[in-house]
Motif scaffolding. Structure first.
Motif, PDB file in Angstrom:
ATOM      1  N   LYS A  67       0.793  -1.224   0.000  1.00 23.91           N
ATOM      2  CA  LYS A  67       0.000   0.000   0.000  1.00 23.91           C
ATOM      3  C   LYS A  67       0.827   1.277   0.000  1.00 23.91           C
ATOM      4  O   LYS A  67       0.285   2.359   0.200  1.00 23.91           O
ATOM      5  CB  LYS A  67      -0.935   0.011   1.219  1.00 23.91           C
ATOM      6  CG  LYS A  67      -1.942  -1.118   1.220  1.00 23.91           C
ATOM      7  CD  LYS A  67      -2.937  -0.974   2.340  1.00 23.91           C
ATOM      8  CE  LYS A  67      -4.010  -2.048   2.255  1.00 23.91           C
ATOM      9  NZ  LYS A  67      -5.073  -1.872   3.261  1.00 23.91           N
ATOM     10  N   LYS A  68       2.118   1.168  -0.241  1.00 19.62           N
ATOM     11  CA  LYS A  68       2.942   2.374  -0.101  1.00 19.62           C
ATOM     12  C   LYS A  68       2.605   3.434  -1.150  1.00 19.62           C
ATOM     13  O   LYS A  68       2.757   4.624  -0.892  1.00 19.62           O
ATOM     14  CB  LYS A  68       4.426   2.022  -0.122  1.00 19.62           C
ATOM     15  CG  LYS A  68       4.977   1.490  -1.411  1.00 19.62           C
ATOM     16  CD  LYS A  68       6.476   1.244  -1.255  1.00 19.62           C
ATOM     17  CE  LYS A  68       7.115   0.825  -2.561  1.00 19.62           C
ATOM     18  NZ  LYS A  68       8.579   0.687  -2.416  1.00 19.62           N
ATOM     19  N   GLU A  69       2.113   3.020  -2.326  1.00 22.48           N
ATOM     20  CA  GLU A  69       1.715   4.004  -3.327  1.00 22.48           C
ATOM     21  C   GLU A  69       0.503   4.806  -2.860  1.00 22.48           C
ATOM     22  O   GLU A  69       0.300   5.943  -3.290  1.00 22.48           O
ATOM     23  CB  GLU A  69       1.410   3.315  -4.653  1.00 22.48           C
ATOM     24  CG  GLU A  69       2.636   2.693  -5.322  1.00 22.48           C
ATOM     25  CD  GLU A  69       2.291   1.989  -6.612  1.00 22.48           C
ATOM     26  OE1 GLU A  69       1.129   2.104  -7.061  1.00 22.48           O
ATOM     27  OE2 GLU A  69       3.173   1.316  -7.177  1.00 22.48           O
ATOM     28  N   TRP A  70      -0.306   4.195  -1.998  1.00 15.80           N
ATOM     29  CA  TRP A  70      -1.501   4.864  -1.495  1.00 15.80           C
ATOM     30  C   TRP A  70      -1.219   5.736  -0.276  1.00 15.80           C
ATOM     31  O   TRP A  70      -2.023   6.596   0.071  1.00 15.80           O
ATOM     32  CB  TRP A  70      -2.567   3.829  -1.157  1.00 15.80           C
ATOM     33  CG  TRP A  70      -3.250   3.306  -2.373  1.00 15.80           C
ATOM     34  CD1 TRP A  70      -2.875   2.248  -3.147  1.00 15.80           C
ATOM     35  CD2 TRP A  70      -4.423   3.848  -2.979  1.00 15.80           C
ATOM     36  NE1 TRP A  70      -3.750   2.090  -4.201  1.00 15.80           N
ATOM     37  CE2 TRP A  70      -4.714   3.056  -4.113  1.00 15.80           C
ATOM     38  CE3 TRP A  70      -5.265   4.917  -2.669  1.00 15.80           C
ATOM     39  CZ2 TRP A  70      -5.806   3.319  -4.938  1.00 15.80           C
ATOM     40  CZ3 TRP A  70      -6.356   5.170  -3.492  1.00 15.80           C
ATOM     41  CH2 TRP A  70      -6.612   4.381  -4.614  1.00 15.80           C
ATOM     42  N   LEU A  71      -0.100   5.498   0.377  1.00 17.84           N
ATOM     43  CA  LEU A  71       0.184   6.229   1.605  1.00 17.84           C
ATOM     44  C   LEU A  71       0.279   7.730   1.354  1.00 17.84           C
ATOM     45  O   LEU A  71      -0.266   8.540   2.112  1.00 17.84           O
ATOM     46  CB  LEU A  71       1.482   5.719   2.241  1.00 17.84           C
ATOM     47  CG  LEU A  71       1.820   6.325   3.612  1.00 17.84           C
ATOM     48  CD1 LEU A  71       0.772   5.954   4.635  1.00 17.84           C
ATOM     49  CD2 LEU A  71       3.198   5.876   4.062  1.00 17.84           C
ATOM     50  N   ALA A  72       0.965   8.113   0.281  1.00 23.33           N
ATOM     51  CA  ALA A  72       1.114   9.533  -0.033  1.00 23.33           C
ATOM     52  C   ALA A  72      -0.243  10.181  -0.306  1.00 23.33           C
ATOM     53  O   ALA A  72      -0.462  11.345   0.057  1.00 23.33           O
ATOM     54  CB  ALA A  72       2.034   9.713  -1.233  1.00 23.33           C
ATOM     55  N   ARG A  73      -1.154   9.440  -0.918  1.00 21.53           N
ATOM     56  CA  ARG A  73      -2.484   9.991  -1.192  1.00 21.53           C
ATOM     57  C   ARG A  73      -3.221  10.296   0.099  1.00 21.53           C
ATOM     58  O   ARG A  73      -3.940  11.284   0.199  1.00 21.53           O
ATOM     59  CB  ARG A  73      -3.311   9.017  -2.030  1.00 21.53           C
ATOM     60  CG  ARG A  73      -2.650   8.616  -3.342  1.00 21.53           C
ATOM     61  CD  ARG A  73      -3.640   7.857  -4.207  1.00 21.53           C
ATOM     62  NE  ARG A  73      -2.957   7.074  -5.235  1.00 21.53           N
ATOM     63  CZ  ARG A  73      -3.580   6.459  -6.216  1.00 21.53           C
ATOM     64  NH1 ARG A  73      -4.899   6.540  -6.317  1.00 21.53           N
ATOM     65  NH2 ARG A  73      -2.904   5.750  -7.108  1.00 21.53           N
TER      66      ARG A  73
END
Length: 455
Positions: free
Chosen positions: A420-426
Motif C-alpha cells: 500500500k505504499k503508493e496509497w500512503l502519499a495519497r
C-alpha cells in the motif's frame, strides 16, 4: 558475501546463521499477495540483544540492508526480503522476562507469541487485550511493528495503547531505551509511539514493556442475522449511539458466512445476508445482550440468538476467527484489504465493496471489526488467470479509494509494507510524507532498515 559472513560469524554462534538458499528462500516473504520479494544473502536468528547489535554494526559497516521479521503472518509485504539483504528473524528471542501483577506490566522479547503471552498473564489474573486473528502464530514484535489490532479493539483498543516502553537497536547498533514502566509519564517526545507501527523501518525492537489489565469476567456472545449488510450496520450505529461498550462487535457478510460453513460445517445460517456478533464481558452480560438484542431487532434483524454459556460463545467466535482462512480456500489466492472508515460510514463501505465485486465479476467477502469501522474485504481470485489477477488488483485499489472517499484510512491494523505504499502519499499528503522521510533519515541515515517499505 564472504566478508559479510565472516564478520557475522565473529559475533554469532554457528546455529544463528542460515545460508542454504533453499532455506533462506522460505524467509523471503510474508503472507501478502502481489508483493515483490528478493533473495536474502543470509538469514540470522539471534537470541540476545548483543547479537542483534552485532548484526546491525556489521550491516552498517558493509552497507548491507536489513529486513527484520517476526512470524511473517503479516498481510502487507512489510517482512519481504530485498535482494542481498540480511533477514533478521527475531523468533528465537521468545522469552517472557517479567510479569508484574502490582505494576500490571509484562516485559517480553519480540519473538513471544501473542497467545503464549495472553495465557501466561491469565495465570496471574491479568489480561493482555490485543488479539489479532493470527494470535496463535503472530509475535509481539510483529504486533508492535504493524500496530496490530484484533477482535477486542472496540472496547480495549489496539497494540499501541499497551506499549509503555521499548528497547530498540538502532541502525548503527546503538541501544535506545524509550518510554517507561510507570502508569504515567510525559518526559520528552513519545518515541515509543513512533516505533509502534513503523514496520521495522526505524529500528529493531528487542524488548517491550507492555501494560496489562485485570482479567475481565467471561464474555457472552450474541449472534444476530440480518437481511442486508445495511441493516446490520444500522444496528452497529444504534449500539454505539446508545453508549454500549461491547467487548467485541464483529460482522460477517453472506460470502464470508458461506465460506466458513463450507470449511467448518458449523451450521451457520446460509440464508443470512449479514451476521453480527456482539459480546460483553461485564458483570451482567445477560442484561447487556438483551439490550443489544432489542436494538438489533429494531434495526431489522430476522433472528437474534444469545449464547447460553461460554462454550457456545467460543463456538461463535471460532467462526469469526476462521473467516480469513475460509475465504482463502475459495480461490487459489486472496488479497486482504484493511480499510477503516468512521462507524457511521460502515454501511456505505460494505455496500460499495459489494458493487466493486459485481463490477469486476469477483468474489469479495467482507468480515469486519464493526465496532471500530475496520473492514477486511477479501478479494478471492485465481492467481494463474492473468485477467482475473488484473481485476483483483484493480478491485483492491478501488476498495482503498472508496475508503478514503468515505473519510477513512487505507490501513487500520495491517500496515503499509509494499502493498500500500503508493496509497500512503495519497492519504498523508505532501507535507506529511516529507516529515516522515525526515524522521526516517534521522534514525536510519543510510537507509538500511527495511528498504523499500512504507514509502
Amino acid at each position: 558475501m564472504d566478508d559479510l559472513l565472516e564478520r557475522l560469524r565473529a559475533g554469532l554462534p554457528a546455529e544463528a546463521l542460515i545460508t542454504d538458499p533453499d532455506v533462506t528462500a522460505s524467509y523471503a516473504h510474508d503472507m501478502a499477495s502481489f508483493c515483490d520479494a528478493g533473495a536474502p544473502a543470509v538469514v540470522v536468528l539471534p537470541r540476545t540483544v548483543e547479537q542483534v547489535q552485532h548484526v546491525m554494526r556489521t550491516a552498517t559497516a558493509l552497507r548491507v540492508p536489513v529486513v527484520p521479521q517476526g512470524a511473517r503472518t503479516g498481510l502487507s509485504g512489510a517482512a519481504n526480503a530485498s535482494d542481498g539483504c540480511i533477514v533478521l528473524s527475531l523468533v528465537k528471542m521468545d522469552r517472557i522476562l517479567e510479569i508484574n501483577p502490582v505494576d500490571r506490566i509484562a516485559v517480553v522479547e519480540p519473538g513471544v507469541i501473542n497467545a503464549v503471552l495472553s495465557r501466561a498473564v491469565n495465570e496471574h489474573g491479568l489480561y493482555y487485550p490485543p488479539d489479532p486473528s493470527s494470535w496463535e502464530m503472530c509475535t509481539i514484535g510483529g504486533n508492535i511493528g504493524t500496530a496490530s489490532g484484533g477482535l477486542c479493539c472496540v472496547k480495549y483498543g489496539v497494540t499501541a495503547e499497551y506499549v509503555l516502553g521499548l528497547e530498540v537497536v538502532l541502525a548503527d547498533g546503538r541501544l535506545l531505551t524509550t518510554g517507561r514502566r510507570t502508569a504515567k509519564g510525559v518526559a520528552g517526545y513519545d518515541l515509543t509511539r513512533l516505533f509502534v507501527g513503523s514496520e521495522g523501518s526505524l529500528g529493531i525492537v528487542v524488548r517491550a514493556v507492555l501494560a496489562l489489565k485485570p482479567q475481565p469476567p467471561q464474555q457472552l456472545v450474541l449472534a444476530a442475522e440480518f437481511p442486508s449488510a445495511t441493516a446490520a450496520c444500522d444496528a452497529v450505529c444504534r449500539i454505539m449511539e446508545r453508549g454500549h461498550t461491547p467487548s467485541l462487535l464483529e460482522l460477517m457478510d453472506r460470502t464470508t458466512v458461506r465460506a466458513v460453513n463450507t470449511m467448518s460445517h458449523m451450521g451457520l445460517p446460509d440464508s443470512t445476508e449479514a451476521l453480527l456478533l456482539a459480546a460483553f464481558d461485564t458483570p451482567d452480560p445477560t442484561a447487556d445482550l438483551a439490550a443489544v438484542a432489542e436494538l438489533c431487532t429494531t434495526a431489522g434483524a430476522t433472528e437474534v440468538v444469545p449464547a447460553a454459556d461460554a462454550a457456545e460463545s467460543e463456538l461463535l467466535l471460532q467462526a469469526r476467527r476462521m473467516s480469513l482462512t475460509a475465504l482463502e480456500a475459495v480461490k487459489s489466492a486472496t488479497m486482504i484489504d484493511d480499510v477503516c472508515v468512521p462507524r457511521s460510514r460502515l454501511g456505505a463501505m460494505i455496500e460499495g465493496t459489494a458493487a466493486i465485486a459485481q463490477k469486476y465479476d469477483l468474489t469479495i467477502g467482507v468480515c469486519a471489526h464493526a465496532g471500530d469501522g475496520n473492514t477486511h474485504p477479501v478479494v478471492c481470485f485465481d492467481h494463474t488467470d492473468a485477467d482475473e489477477s488484473r481485476r483483483a488488483r484493480e478491485s483492491f485499489d478501488e476498495i482503498m479509494a472508496l475508503g478514503l472517499e468515505l473519510g477513512g484510512t487505507i490501513t487500520g491494523e495491517h500496515g503499509v509494507g509494499v502493498l500500500k505504499k503508493e496509497w500512503l502519499a495519497r492519504e498523508l499528503g505532501e507535507v506529511s510524507v516529507e516529515m516522515h522521510r525526515g524522521i526516517k533519515a534521522a534514525f536510519d541515515p543510510l537507509g538500511l532498515l527495511n528498504p523499500g517499505k512504507v514509502f
